[in-house]
Write an enzyme that holds these catalytic residues in place. Structure first.
Site, short mmCIF file in Angstrom:
data_model
loop_
_atom_site.label_atom_id
_atom_site.label_comp_id
_atom_site.label_asym_id
_atom_site.label_seq_id
_atom_site.Cartn_x
_atom_site.Cartn_y
_atom_site.Cartn_z
N LYS A 171 31.81 -5.14 5.09
CA LYS A 171 31.52 -3.72 4.80
C LYS A 171 30.15 -3.34 5.32
O LYS A 171 29.99 -2.33 6.05
CB LYS A 171 31.61 -3.45 3.30
CG LYS A 171 31.11 -2.07 2.90
CD LYS A 171 30.86 -1.98 1.41
CE LYS A 171 30.01 -0.77 1.08
NZ LYS A 171 29.62 -0.72 -0.34
N ASP B 219 35.12 0.62 1.22
CA ASP B 219 34.43 0.62 -0.07
C ASP B 219 35.40 1.09 -1.14
O ASP B 219 36.61 1.14 -0.91
CB ASP B 219 33.17 1.50 -0.01
CG ASP B 219 33.50 2.98 0.13
OD1 ASP B 219 34.68 3.31 0.39
OD2 ASP B 219 32.59 3.81 -0.02
#
Length: 295
Positions: free
Chosen positions: A193, A212
């Protein structure tokens, strides 16, 4: 009148029989009339309509929404419509984390874990004023950094990650944040991420999709994935979203998750994607609800 010429009166039994016959004729006449009226009423009620089951009232007509038979949530045209709607809602959006360099973006992204961008943006201006360069962070001990990032939560682990990443950037990459996925993943505290945020936002490289909590929630509501694992969700999205759109798609979905498609009581009535969304937890819908489409 002579007695012999008087009319003969019926006997008692004869009078009773006559009464019964008259009553029977009257009953049959009434029944016949009642039957004719009933037939006439039924004929008028059912004229031009399909016959109804005897003795059962007609069922009310219930309008049903279009069946999901043959529905493909991953159909290219549907994906294009989703992307077009997001483009219209959030034109030219980018990462919400305030930053002026790849290093500042890397630090801000590490701090954003289990926190909000708003909170991180309140912390980082003072943090980067106090420690202007990556070398300044590398010279710290994690304990020294903890008070400065305390409000972002998980400050002990985050301070270790930031200081560890700074030291590796200085020692292995000459003080410059690396520009490949493999090298970024070698830094302490950096997972896919964070690497995707830095690569896509700062270096303009579409190496993956940022996943996310917002992207996870909305991708599942839109039936673009059935997974809950971030890596598997990313793989699903990379298969259906054009590569050149990976970074923009991530930013737009994240903004959508903040503005409208929130975790509790999403604002479906205001959403441009409403007709494309069949999520089970919609608060308002004009389309069929799919029980499996849920966060």
């Amino acid at each position: 009148m002579p007695r012999g010429n008087m009319p003969r009166q019926p006997s008692r039994s004869g009078r009773q029989e006559g009464a019964r016959q008259a009553k029977g004729a009257q009953f049959k006449g009434a029944q016949s009339l009642k039957g004719k009226k009933a037939k006439t009423a039924v004929a008028g009620f059912t004229a031009g309509r399909a016959p109804l089951n005897a003795g059962k009232p007609p069922k009310p007509v219930v309008l049903k929404k279009k069946s999901a038979s043959g529905y493909d949530p991953l159909a290219p045209e549907r994906v294009r419509q989703i992307i077009a709607a997001l483009d219209e809602l959030y034109p030219r959006v980018t990462c919400a984390l305030t930053h002026r360099s790849a290093w500042e973006l890397l630090v801000a992204t590490i701090l954003s874990a289990q926190s909000t961008d708003v909170r991180v943006n309140m912390v980082t201006p003072g943090l980067f004023e106090k420690y202007p360069t990556v070398q300044d962070f590398a010279a710290l001990e994690p304990e020294q950094l903890q008070p400065d990032i305390y409000s972002t939560g998980f400050f002990r682990n985050k301070s270790k990650s930031v200081v560890g990443a700074a030291r590796k950037v200085v020692s292995d990459f000459g003080g410059n944040v690396p520009q490949t996925m493999e090298e970024l993943l070698s830094l302490p505290g950096v997972a896919r991420k964070t690497a995707n945020v830095v690569l896509g936002t700062w270096f303009k490289k579409n190496e993956g999709v940022v996943v996310d909590t917002h992207v996870t929630r909305i991708s599942r509501r839109l039936e673009l994935t059935k997974h809950t694992d971030a890596r598997k969700i990313e793989e699903d999205l990379m298969r259906i979203i054009p590569r050149e759109r990976w970074t923009d798609f991530s930013h737009e979905v994240i903004w959508h998750g903040r503005k409208l498609c929130v975790a509790r009581r999403p604002k479906c009535a205001d959403c441009a994607l409403e007709k494309l969304c069949h999520a089970a937890d919609k608060t308002w819908s004009t389309v069929e609800i799919h029980p499996d489409a849920r966060p």
